[in-house]
Every structure is written in structure tokens, then in C-alpha cells.
Design an enzyme around this catalytic site. Sequence first.
Site, PDB file in Angstrom:
ATOM      1  N   GLU A  47      90.893  63.884  31.123  1.00 18.19           N
ATOM      2  CA  GLU A  47      90.188  65.077  30.679  1.00 18.19           C
ATOM      3  C   GLU A  47      91.209  66.019  30.049  1.00 18.19           C
ATOM      4  O   GLU A  47      92.170  66.423  30.706  1.00 18.19           O
ATOM      5  CB  GLU A  47      89.498  65.768  31.852  1.00 18.19           C
ATOM      6  CG  GLU A  47      88.396  64.927  32.476  1.00 18.19           C
ATOM      7  CD  GLU A  47      87.832  65.577  33.723  1.00 18.19           C
ATOM      8  OE1 GLU A  47      88.067  66.792  33.925  1.00 18.19           O
ATOM      9  OE2 GLU A  47      87.174  64.883  34.504  1.00 18.19           O
ATOM     10  N   ASP A  58      87.970  78.078  36.686  1.00 19.74           N
ATOM     11  CA  ASP A  58      89.315  77.598  36.992  1.00 19.74           C
ATOM     12  C   ASP A  58      90.111  78.573  37.844  1.00 19.74           C
ATOM     13  O   ASP A  58      89.985  79.784  37.718  1.00 19.74           O
ATOM     14  CB  ASP A  58      90.071  77.317  35.688  1.00 19.74           C
ATOM     15  CG  ASP A  58      89.430  76.202  34.888  1.00 19.74           C
ATOM     16  OD1 ASP A  58      89.128  75.168  35.507  1.00 19.74           O
ATOM     17  OD2 ASP A  58      89.228  76.354  33.678  1.00 19.74           O
TER      18      ASP A  58
END
Length: 259
Positions: A47, A58
Amino acid sequence: MNKINLLFKENTSRKLLSIYFCAGSPELNCTGDVIKTLERRGIDMIEVGIPFSDPMADGPVIQNAATRALRNGMTLKTLFAQLKAIRNDVSIPLILMGYLNVINKYGIEEFCQSCVECGVSGAIIPDLPFKDYIEDIKPIADKYDIRIIMLITPETSEERIRFIDQNTDGFIYMVSSASITGAQKSFDDAKKEYFERINAMNLKNPRMIGFGISNRQTLQLSQDNAAGAIIGSKFVQLLEDAGGNAEVAIDNLFEALEK
């Protein structure tokens, strides 16, 4: 056949390992080397993060990597150019992971077309509403044979999970917790119950578990309850610590996964 589908079709008897890293961090031009190194070292799928100024899903490690990448001058256009340059050197599935704002700015159809030109097999868009996916994104992605990977969390209802399962192809990204990304030392009983609950649903799509995987315990539990595991923050930090040397970073990751 799309490389993502082929990967799962050909590997039903072993557990897969996918690695996430942020393109352009710690160095602008390290993307190609990181990808080729990870494939050479046996990673099954990669990814590639598209840096964004407000990555809401995140944690600090990936946020810092994204900030560094943006300061280095990384853009989606630059990333596609880097991926195109190594297309003939990479055979494993590549997935772009980025936020809707960046992809919309580039253009959905242009994004899918560029993915095809660069050998990218799919995309993960954490803030993509499922309604928008069905109505606006899926028809275009299907046209270009690009898999849009959807996420589920412990809070996702069974009804929604089944709807996602019925309307996507490739795999389901099973987020280990409802929190942001980041390494965890262990998975508690609540996470184990969540894994068992999803297992019992007998979904048609394979699942990959991500968020928090950083050692033997979290890796083993993830692989025991899905087709494989996705490691992000731990590798991003190790890559930063190694000054962008992917060989050193993956050595250190494999060592950490034995502890």
C-alpha cells in the site's frame, strides 16, 4: 484478472503480508526502491500512501511521514511518474491509499486511468462515503478494473458489513480498532471477540487486518483471523529510522515480528 484477486486466489493456504509506506518519505525519490526491495524480500502486496495535509485516520508516525513527504515536494502526479518508471519491475499488487480530497482534485477518471498506466491494482480511500462509492466511484473504477477497498471497524454494523461485502471485490480492510493507526503491543479480548464475530459472518471477500500490528502476538492473531495482515506505522517508523534504506527497515521489521 486483477492482481489483487489473483493474489488471494493463488494463496488460499498461506497467510499474506502487506506493507504500507508513505510515498516521498523520508526521501522524495525513495518510492521505487522501497517497492522493489519489499517485493524482493517476499512481501505480498504494498500500500503506497498518498501524502495529505490532514490524514484523519492516521496516527503521529504516518502524519509525520506525510508532512515530510509534502515538504519534499511529493504530489500525486509525481507519485504516478515514479510508479510508471518501475512498472515493468514490479509484479505484486500495488494499492494507493489516500484521502478523497487529493483524488477528487486529480479527477476520479484521470486517477483510475493513471493507476492502469502505472500498474496499480486498487485504491483505499478512508474518508470515502459508501454512498458516493456506489453512485460515483464504483462505475468508473469498474471500467478500469481498479479495486476500491473498503474499511470496516468494530463499530461497523453487520448490515453495513454485508452491504460492503456484496458491493466490493478484492478484499475487505478490517481495521483492528476504531482508533487511529499506530503500533500496539497486544490485542485485547474486545478485539479478539470482534475478529471472531466477523469470522462467523462467512463473507465472500477475503479480509486483511490492519492497524496496530507490530510484533509476533499482533501479527499472529491477525493472520489467524484473516487472509493476512497489513503493517503500516511500524514499517514507516523503521524506514525513517533507517534514513530511507528499505533493506535495513525490512530486516528490522522481520526482527520485531519475532518478538
